[in-house]
Each structure stands twice: as structure tokens, then as C-alpha cells.
Design an enzyme around this catalytic site. Structure first.
Site, mmCIF file in Angstrom:
data_model
loop_
_atom_site.group_PDB
_atom_site.id
_atom_site.type_symbol
_atom_site.label_atom_id
_atom_site.label_comp_id
_atom_site.label_asym_id
_atom_site.label_seq_id
_atom_site.Cartn_x
_atom_site.Cartn_y
_atom_site.Cartn_z
ATOM 1 N N CYS B 94 0.817 -1.215 0.000
ATOM 2 C CA CYS B 94 0.000 0.000 0.000
ATOM 3 C C CYS B 94 0.855 1.272 0.000
ATOM 4 C CB CYS B 94 -0.956 -0.064 1.184
ATOM 5 S SG CYS B 94 -2.532 0.720 0.892
ATOM 6 N N HIS B 195 -3.882 -6.065 1.847
ATOM 7 C CA HIS B 195 -3.761 -6.204 3.297
ATOM 8 C C HIS B 195 -4.220 -7.607 3.646
ATOM 9 C CE1 HIS B 195 -4.864 -1.669 3.593
ATOM 10 N NE2 HIS B 195 -3.688 -1.845 3.060
#
Lengths: 412, 242
Positions: B94, B195
Site C-alpha cells: 500500500c 492487506h
């Protein structure tokens, strides 16, 4: 006294009546207490109703990531020493729920209001509170909540023009950042176990130095303010240095912290700490939390933990091993659908406890516990978990909707 | 590798650890230890120098301002670039993924230089935040089973000529470019929007990094029953959302 010196306008009265009717319909339809729908209907009739209702009250707002429902209860109990209190004790903490709660207390002197973090600035503007208690801010519901530091920033902006006394936790740098724009702040050393959302200075972004209990930014000088109240083990120290014992039925350090902030807030309304703390003893379970129930001939204690900071505080209050522990995690809308936070929780703290795993996301938990090197048993449901648990009172720790499932199941 | 231990470096947990990113470090550590590979893990705060002698570097996700601060400090430090020049492995998620590229858009809405370790450029997406379960097929060259993860980001990442997509999407937004790619890699540097954390749902990625670091082709098997159960559940959820 605030009292009823200024009666509600006919429009406001109509709005309150319409709201009550809607709530009653909702209750009859079996859709819960109806407080939120009631509030929504009432606000549609009179958008200024919340402000109008609050005008008759001395209002205290309570907000935080964790502990706001409990603190609202403790503070309401303390203020009852001085007069009637109206409060959203069931945790309906957005404007509609708050409006509905206030509409129910026409005789009250005080309004003790739990406020959702995202609505604090708005509600503070609407109700002109006399005091605002701020406990802690940490990561919660990653998929939809505002970023934690941004929330602190919004509070800071929103509270800058509010004339309330702010009672704030000096041990949480984000809370200090949010509160220090207010003209009058009472700092309470209320502690905070979870530190992983405040390693960066909220002011300049420098790395915070955190020697023991202190904290400061070496780059810009932003630092922990000197508290006038403090939690010290199981005592509250008041501004005169007097230590008052905390006797609560509620367990754990986090609740003693909530009591310390409540005592400081109650003192702002002239309630003596001794009286305030004695009254707080009355608070037993809060919306089912901490309740001990009998289910399938076993004793279960129901514990709610919604985010990493909450889990950490919960681990510190459960009975020692070999007390069995049931863990239940869901990831429905109200929980936040991103379960990454499980990896911020230090589950090795459960070493030595027999661990039983249930809930929608039991496989996420299973991998988490496997990687933590713990022994555990994955069960299909609560019944199987209870049957499989070794003897002794069972600690049941669940996140938000998993906790509601648990309460429904045990008939609490 | 100069010895038989694995040196794991977790970069800037004080800034880039918003989404359970510690999980990736824990999974790599656990799976190495299960193979009797000793691990020394160093968590490096952003006011400390990045050691250049690590084998595997992990960088996580974070909020917009911490991301800018992390990029500033990593550029100033220079240690991560030196480590990669020495052949170190980097796995980023990310915000960390964006930092490894040439450039991303910072919290002030301005272009912020990255480390240039991946041939990618990131911008802020115009549409809704990408949130939800993802399923993708990992580049066949890596020989790994499908990628399952949870995405939660606003970023859009464009891949340059020397970056290969880490995976091809079946479900989800991934790089957000609409071309069906998710993540990027080049030699020993990897980036993803997943994630979960990603290693918890894809332990084969952790194993791949360990194998690369130890320069071995295979690792002894470990009991993957819970990982497999989680993978099956999440893959089903991605294909058929509740």
C-alpha cells in the site's frame, strides 16, 4: 438550576411527540428500542430540536474510541448526586439517538451525552456543552473510519471555538493535540496502554520520545501537559493531592481510568470526588458488557473488545490461566470489514489459557493464533465452545456484532 | 547470506503500520523458525538509520501524512537503496508500495519523490476508495497459487516498462488502472495493495521471500491447515460476496 425555565415551543413539542410515536411503532415492530428512528423523525419535524432540548440542560459530552459508553454511565451516576440526569445510556451516540435521549428527560438538570467520534464537533456546536470529556483515540474500523490523526485534527478545529471546560487525558498525545486548542482544559493523567497510534508528533510529525510515562517531541517541543488529576493504581488523585479510593464493580485498569476522568468532570459541576466515586460503584454491567451470565450450567463473563487498544485493555483484566477464554470475531458492517487489525493485537498475552475460537472470522483468528504459537480449538458455535471449555468461569471476548450475537445467544 | 540466519528488517513501524502490517513480519518470522532457520528481526523507527545488511525488508501501509514523512526520511537515509543494490529483498504494501516507486501524490496534494526502486508512479484515484476482498492470479513466473487479500486504498499505480505486474485480477481493483493488474515486482523488490495482512493469506509469498534470501529452491513443508482454510473461505467470499 437549568430546569424548565424556558418551555419548548409548540413546534419542538410536536417534533418530540412525533419522534415518540415513531419510536413506539418501531418497538412494537420489534426493531429495537426505537430511539434512533424516533430521533430521526423528531429532527425532521424540527432540525434545531437537539439545540432546543439542550438549552434546558447543563450538558456534558463524552467521546473517545474506547470507554465512552462506560464513562457516560459513570459520570451520569456521579452527577445524579446534584440532580436529575438524562443520558443516552444505551449508546445511541449519533445526533438522532442523542435527540431522542434528550427528548425523554424534560425534568432533568443535566444531560450526559455519549457522542460518536465523527460527530463530536457538530454536536458540540449544537448543544453548547458546559463540559467535554475526551478519553483516547486509536485505530478503529479501518475500512470506513477517518484516519486517527485526522480525527484528532478535526476535533482540534471543532473545539477551538467551543466554550466548554474540556476534561482530557494527558497520556494520549492525540487527545492532547485535539484538546489543547480549547481555552480551558483540565488534564487528567488517565493512562493508556495502547501506544501504536501516537509515535508521530501530531503537531510536526517528529518521532515522539516516550520515556516511561512521559512523552514529548524533541523537534517542536509539543509535550505532555502537567496533569492536575491523576489515576494512580486504584486511587484518583485530585488537584489538592488527595487520593480517593476507586471501588468499582467494573473490572480493569481502563475502567479505573474512566472513573478518574468522570471524577474530574463531576468536580467541574461541584460534585465532591468522594461522593462521585461512591456513586460510581453502583454501575454494574454497561449494555451487557462485563456481565456474568449462566449458560449451559457454566458461568460466562461477557467482554467487548472492538479494536487493538480495547483488546489490550481486556487482556489485562481477565482471570489468570488456566481460565478458559472464548474469542469471537465478526467483520460485518458495524465491525469494519477489514480484519487486518487482528495482527495489531498481541495474542501471546493469552499464553496458558485454553482458547476456543468462534465467530464469522474464526479462520482469520486461527491463523493469527497459529502464528502467535498458541494452542487453540476452532469451534462451530458458542454451544460447542462452552461444551469444550475446561472447568472454571469462561471469559468471552468478542468484537461488536459478535458481542451482540453472544448476548442474544445467552439471553442477556 | 553470509551465515544461516535470516535478517528481517521491519521499516518504520512508527509511521507505516496502520493495517496490521506487523502480521507480515510475524508470518515470515514464524515460517522461517518452523524451518529451523534462526531469525533476527529488527524494527527500525523513522529516527533510526536503516541497516544495510538485512536480507528481507518489509514496509507497510499508512496514512497520508506518515507516508510523506516516511518517504522524506527514507530518501534522506539512503540505506534501503544501498541494501537493494546489495541484493536485499523488499516487500512493500500500500503506502509502502507507492514509496518504492518514482513518485506518488502526498497529503498536500503534491507529487512526492519515492525511492525509485520500482518502476511505478502512483496518483490518487478519482473514484470511491477501493475496499474489499481481492482474488488474483500471481505472475506464472513466480509459480505461486492465487493471491487473496483485502484492499483498502485510494491510490492508483501505473507500471513502467521494467516493472512486472505481481498478479492479474479476477476480483478487485488492485493497481486501480483498470488494466487488471495488481501490485508490481522487479527482481527482488515487490509491491502490493493487499492487506489481510497479505502473508497471512498467502504464506507461499513468505516462503518465496525466505527461499530467495537463503538462495534455496525448496523449504521443508509445514502444517498449513489454518492458512488453507482461511484461503478457501476468503477466495469463496471474493468470488461470491455475502
Amino acid at each position: 438550576m437549568a430546569g424548565n425555565s424556558e418551555p419548548l415551543s409548540p413546534r419542538a413539542k410536536l417534533a418530540v411527540t412525533a419522534g415518540r410515536a415513531a419510536a413506539a411503532v418501531s418497538r412494537v415492530a420489534g426493531r429495537g428500542s426505537g430511539s434512533v428512528i424516533g430521533g430521526k423523525v423528531a429532527l425532521r419535524f424540527d432540525p434545531d430540536l437537539l439545540a432546543r432540548l439542550a438549552r434546558h440542560l447543563d450538558v456534558v459530552l463524552v467521546s473517545a474510541t474506547n470507554g465512552k459508553t462506560t464513562t457516560t454511565r459513570l459520570l451520569a451516576e456521579a452527577l445524579r448526586a446534584n440532580g436529575q440526569v438524562v443520558s443516552n445510556a444505551l449508546g445511541a451516540n449519533m445526533p438522532a439517538g442523542i435527540t431522542s435521549a434528550l427528548a425523554g428527560g424534560s425534568e432533568a438538570r443535566y444531560g450526559v451525552i455519549e457522542v460518536d467520534e465523527k460527530y463530536l464537533a457538530t454536536v458540540a456546536r449544537d448543544v453548547a456543552p458546559k463540559a467535554i470529556a475526551l478519553l483516547n483515540l486509536s485505530r478503529d474500523q479501518l475500512d470506513r473510519a477517518a484516519e486517527t490523526r485526522m480525527l484528532a485534527e478535526k476535533w482540534r478545529e471543532g473545539l477551538a471555538g467551543v466554550e466548554a471546560i474540556v476534561i482530557a487525558n494527558a497520556d494520549d498525545p492525540l487527545i492532547v493535540w485535539a484538546a489543547s486548542s480549547s481555552p480551558t482544559v483540565v488534564w487528567v493523567a488517565a493512562g493508556q496502554e495502547w501506544k501504536d497510534d501516537a509515535w508521530s508528533c501530531p503537531s510536526c510529525g517528529g518521532v515522539l520520545q516516550r520515556p516511561s510515562e512521559d512523552w514529548y517531541c524533541a523537534e517542536c517541543g509539543f509535550r505532555r501537559p502537567t496533569p492536575t488529576w491523576a489515576l494512580s493504581e486504584d486511587h484518583v488523585i485530585d488537584p489538592y493531592g488527595v487520593a480517593w479510593p476507586i471501588h468499582l464493580q467494573l473490572p480493569g485498569r481502563a475502567n479505573r481510568s474512566n472513573a478518574a476522568v468522570s471524577a474530574a468532570a463531576a468536580a467541574a459541576f461541584g460534585v465532591d470526588p468522594k461522593i462521585a466515586l461512591e456513586r460510581m460503584y453502583k454501575v454494574q454491567a454497561v449494555a451487557g458488557r462485563y456481565d456474568v451470565v449462566t449458560y449451559q450450567e457454566r458461568e460466562l463473563r461477557l467482554l467487548l473488545a472492538k479494536n487493538p487498544a480495547g483488546w489490550l485493555e481486556t487482556f489485562s483484566l481477565i482471570d489468570r490461566p488456566p481460565t478458559p477464554v472464548i474469542l469471537s470475531v465478526n467483520a460485518r458492517g458495524a465491525d469494519g470489514t477489514d480484519t487486518s487489525w487482528l495482527w495489531d493485537v498481541d495474542y501471546t498475552r493469552l499464553a496458558g489459557h485454553p482458547i476456543l475460537v468462534i465467530g464469522d472470522r474464526k479462520m482469520d483468528l486461527a491463523v493469527r493464533l497459529e502464528v502467535a504459537g498458541l494452542q487453540f480449538l476452532v469451534c462451530s458455535d458458542l454451544d460447542e465452545a462452552v461444551r469444550s471449555a475446561p472447568p472454571g468461569r469462561i471469559e468471552s471476548i468478542a468484537n461488536y456484532t459478535a458481542f451482540q450475537d453472544l448476548r442474544r445467544k445467552v439471553g442477556n | 547470506m553470509t551465515d544461516s540466519s535470516l535478517r528481517l528488517v521491519w521499516v518504520y513501524p512508527d509511521l507505516l503500520s496502520t493495517y496490521g502490517d506487523q502480521g507480515n513480519a510475524l508470518v515470515v518470522e514464524r515460517r522461517a523458525l518452523q524451518r529451523r532457520v534462526p531469525v533476527s528481526r529488527v524494527d527500525v523507527r523513522s529516527d533510526q538509520p536503516i541497516p544495510t545488511s538485512g536480507d528481507i525488508y518489509l514496509i507497510g501501509g499508512g496514512e497520508d501524512r506518515p507516508q510523506r514523512l516516511a518517504a522524506e526520511r527514507l530518501r534522506r537515509d539512503g540505506g534501503l537503496n544501498r541494501a537493494v543494490a546489495n541484493g536485499a529483498i523488499v516487500f512493500s504494501v500500500c503506502a509502502g508500495y507507492q514509496i518504492l516507486g518514482h513518485e506518488f501524490v502526498n497529503d498536500l496534494g503534491r507529487p512526492e519523490p519515492g525511492l525509485g526502486l520500482l518502476d511505478v508512479v502512483s496518483v490518487r484515484g478519482e473514484g470511491e476508495r477501493c475496499v474489499g476482498d481481492v482474488l488474483a492470479d500471481i505472475d506464472p513466473q513466480l509459480g505461486l497459487p492465487p493471491l487473496t487479500g483485502f484492499e483498502n486504498h485510494q491510490g492508483v499505480t501505473h507500471l513502467g516498462a521494467t516493472a512486472r505486474p505481481l498478479a492479474r485480477l479476477r476480483v478487485g481493483k488492485g493497481n486501480g488502472t483498470g488494466d487488471g493488474t495488481e501490485g508490481a515486482y522487479n527482481d527482488t523488490v515487490f509491491g502490493t495493495y493487499m492487506h489481510g495482512p497479505v502473508m497471512a493469506r498467502n504464506p507461499h509469498i513468505a516462503d518465496m521471500l525466505i527461499k530467495l534470501a537463503l538462495d534455496v529452491n525448496a523449504l521443508p513443508p509445514v502444517d498449513d491447515q489454518w492458512y488453507d482454510a482461511l484461503r478457501a473461505e476468503r477466495i469463496a467470499a471474493a468470488v461470491q460476496p455475502a
